[in-house]
Design a protein around this motif. Structure first.
Motif, short mmCIF file in Angstrom:
data_model
loop_
_atom_site.label_atom_id
_atom_site.label_comp_id
_atom_site.label_asym_id
_atom_site.label_seq_id
_atom_site.Cartn_x
_atom_site.Cartn_y
_atom_site.Cartn_z
N PHE A 139 17.04 -4.51 3.83
CA PHE A 139 16.03 -4.43 4.89
C PHE A 139 14.97 -3.39 4.52
O PHE A 139 13.77 -3.69 4.56
N ASP A 140 15.41 -2.20 4.15
CA ASP A 140 14.47 -1.14 3.78
C ASP A 140 13.63 -1.52 2.57
O ASP A 140 12.42 -1.28 2.53
N LEU A 141 14.26 -2.12 1.58
CA LEU A 141 13.58 -2.50 0.36
C LEU A 141 12.49 -3.54 0.64
O LEU A 141 11.34 -3.37 0.23
N ILE A 142 12.83 -4.60 1.35
CA ILE A 142 11.86 -5.66 1.64
C ILE A 142 10.74 -5.13 2.52
O ILE A 142 9.56 -5.39 2.27
N ASN A 143 11.09 -4.37 3.54
CA ASN A 143 10.08 -3.82 4.44
C ASN A 143 9.11 -2.92 3.68
O ASN A 143 7.89 -3.03 3.82
N ASN A 144 9.64 -2.02 2.86
CA ASN A 144 8.78 -1.11 2.08
C ASN A 144 7.92 -1.87 1.07
O ASN A 144 6.75 -1.54 0.88
N LEU A 145 8.49 -2.87 0.41
CA LEU A 145 7.72 -3.65 -0.55
C LEU A 145 6.55 -4.37 0.13
O LEU A 145 5.44 -4.40 -0.40
N LEU A 146 6.81 -4.94 1.30
CA LEU A 146 5.73 -5.62 2.03
C LEU A 146 4.65 -4.64 2.49
O LEU A 146 3.45 -4.93 2.39
N VAL A 147 5.05 -3.47 2.97
CA VAL A 147 4.07 -2.46 3.39
C VAL A 147 3.25 -2.00 2.19
O VAL A 147 2.02 -1.91 2.27
N TYR A 148 3.91 -1.69 1.07
CA TYR A 148 3.20 -1.23 -0.12
C TYR A 148 2.28 -2.32 -0.67
O TYR A 148 1.18 -2.03 -1.14
N PHE A 149 2.75 -3.56 -0.65
CA PHE A 149 1.94 -4.67 -1.12
C PHE A 149 0.67 -4.80 -0.29
O PHE A 149 -0.43 -4.97 -0.83
N GLU A 150 0.82 -4.69 1.03
CA GLU A 150 -0.35 -4.77 1.92
C GLU A 150 -1.32 -3.63 1.63
O GLU A 150 -2.52 -3.85 1.43
N GLU A 151 -0.83 -2.40 1.63
CA GLU A 151 -1.69 -1.23 1.44
C GLU A 151 -2.32 -1.21 0.04
O GLU A 151 -3.51 -0.91 -0.10
N ALA A 152 -1.54 -1.53 -0.98
CA ALA A 152 -2.07 -1.55 -2.35
C ALA A 152 -3.11 -2.65 -2.50
O ALA A 152 -4.14 -2.45 -3.17
N GLY A 153 -2.87 -3.78 -1.88
CA GLY A 153 -3.84 -4.87 -1.93
C GLY A 153 -5.15 -4.49 -1.26
O GLY A 153 -6.23 -4.73 -1.80
N GLU A 154 -5.06 -3.89 -0.08
CA GLU A 154 -6.27 -3.47 0.64
C GLU A 154 -7.07 -2.45 -0.16
O GLU A 154 -8.28 -2.60 -0.34
N ILE A 155 -6.42 -1.41 -0.63
CA ILE A 155 -7.15 -0.35 -1.34
C ILE A 155 -7.70 -0.87 -2.66
O ILE A 155 -8.80 -0.46 -3.08
N THR A 156 -7.01 -1.77 -3.32
CA THR A 156 -7.51 -2.34 -4.57
C THR A 156 -8.76 -3.16 -4.32
O THR A 156 -9.76 -3.01 -5.04
N ILE A 157 -8.75 -4.00 -3.31
CA ILE A 157 -9.93 -4.82 -2.98
C ILE A 157 -11.08 -3.92 -2.57
O ILE A 157 -12.23 -4.13 -3.01
N ILE A 158 -10.83 -2.91 -1.75
CA ILE A 158 -11.90 -2.01 -1.32
C ILE A 158 -12.47 -1.25 -2.52
O ILE A 158 -13.68 -1.05 -2.61
N ALA A 159 -11.62 -0.85 -3.45
CA ALA A 159 -12.10 -0.16 -4.65
C ALA A 159 -12.96 -1.10 -5.51
O ALA A 159 -14.00 -0.69 -6.04
N ILE A 160 -12.54 -2.33 -5.65
CA ILE A 160 -13.33 -3.31 -6.41
C ILE A 160 -14.68 -3.55 -5.74
O ILE A 160 -15.71 -3.63 -6.42
#
Length: 171
Positions: A139-160
């Motif tokens: 549960f913790d692993l999947i939840n954290n991966l989804l949160v990190y994926f969302e945040e990393a995706g957003e910041i990457t797109i904004i940086a681009i």
């Protein structure tokens, strides 16, 4: 994210003033995204306006999504509709370069929406859809991966976006 969104707004205002006045909605959109994120306008709208309306509706009985998710989707659909109304005249009367600039920004907005809305929706409902015990490592692993994926995706797109706008503004 705040800093990059703020600078993206400033750069797009600069591009608008120096290169092409028909792209005026784009800096406004970036400014709105910055203010919405920094001031939590969307959270205020969810909690104080939309969720109270939806609590007394049939949406309360739908178990696929939470009421907060319905509020978030309706908020962003409303914002997107307003953006389309604002951008239509600029797109219609703009030249080829301004239309390309608007379309390229919309590609970035779609990518931001993918991470900020779709992945967030998946993350907030994943355990509603798939039954996991909340006290497990999985549960913790999947939840954290989804949160990190969302945040990393957003910041990457904004940086681009920022790098792309900086390149246009500097040329």
């Amino acid at each position: 994210q705040y800093v990059l969104l703020c600078w993206s707004s400033a750069l797009s205002f600069l591009i608008c003033f120096k290169q092409n006045r028909f792209i005026y909605p784009i800096p406004i959109i970036y400014l709105f995204l910055f203010l919405d994120d920094a001031l939590g306008i969307h959270n205020f709208a969810f909690n104080n306006l939309l969720i109270p309306i939806y609590q007394d509706s049939f949406l309360e009985k739908v178990h696929i999504f939470s009421i907060k998710d319905f509020a978030e989707i309706s908020y962003w659909v409303s914002i997107f509709s307003l953006i389309l109304l604002i951008i239509y005249p600029a797109y219609k009367y703009g030249n080829f370069i301004s239309r390309q600039f608007i379309l390229n920004n919309f590609k970035f907005f779609i990518l931001l929406a993918f991470f900020g809305i779709f992945i967030d929706l998946v993350q907030s409902n994943f355990f509603r859809w798939f039954n996991f015990d909340e006290s497990t490592f999985v549960f913790d692993l999947i939840n954290n991966l989804l949160v990190y994926f969302e945040e990393a995706g957003e910041i990457t797109i904004i940086a681009i976006i920022f790098i792309w706008l900086f390149d246009i503004a500097s040329n």
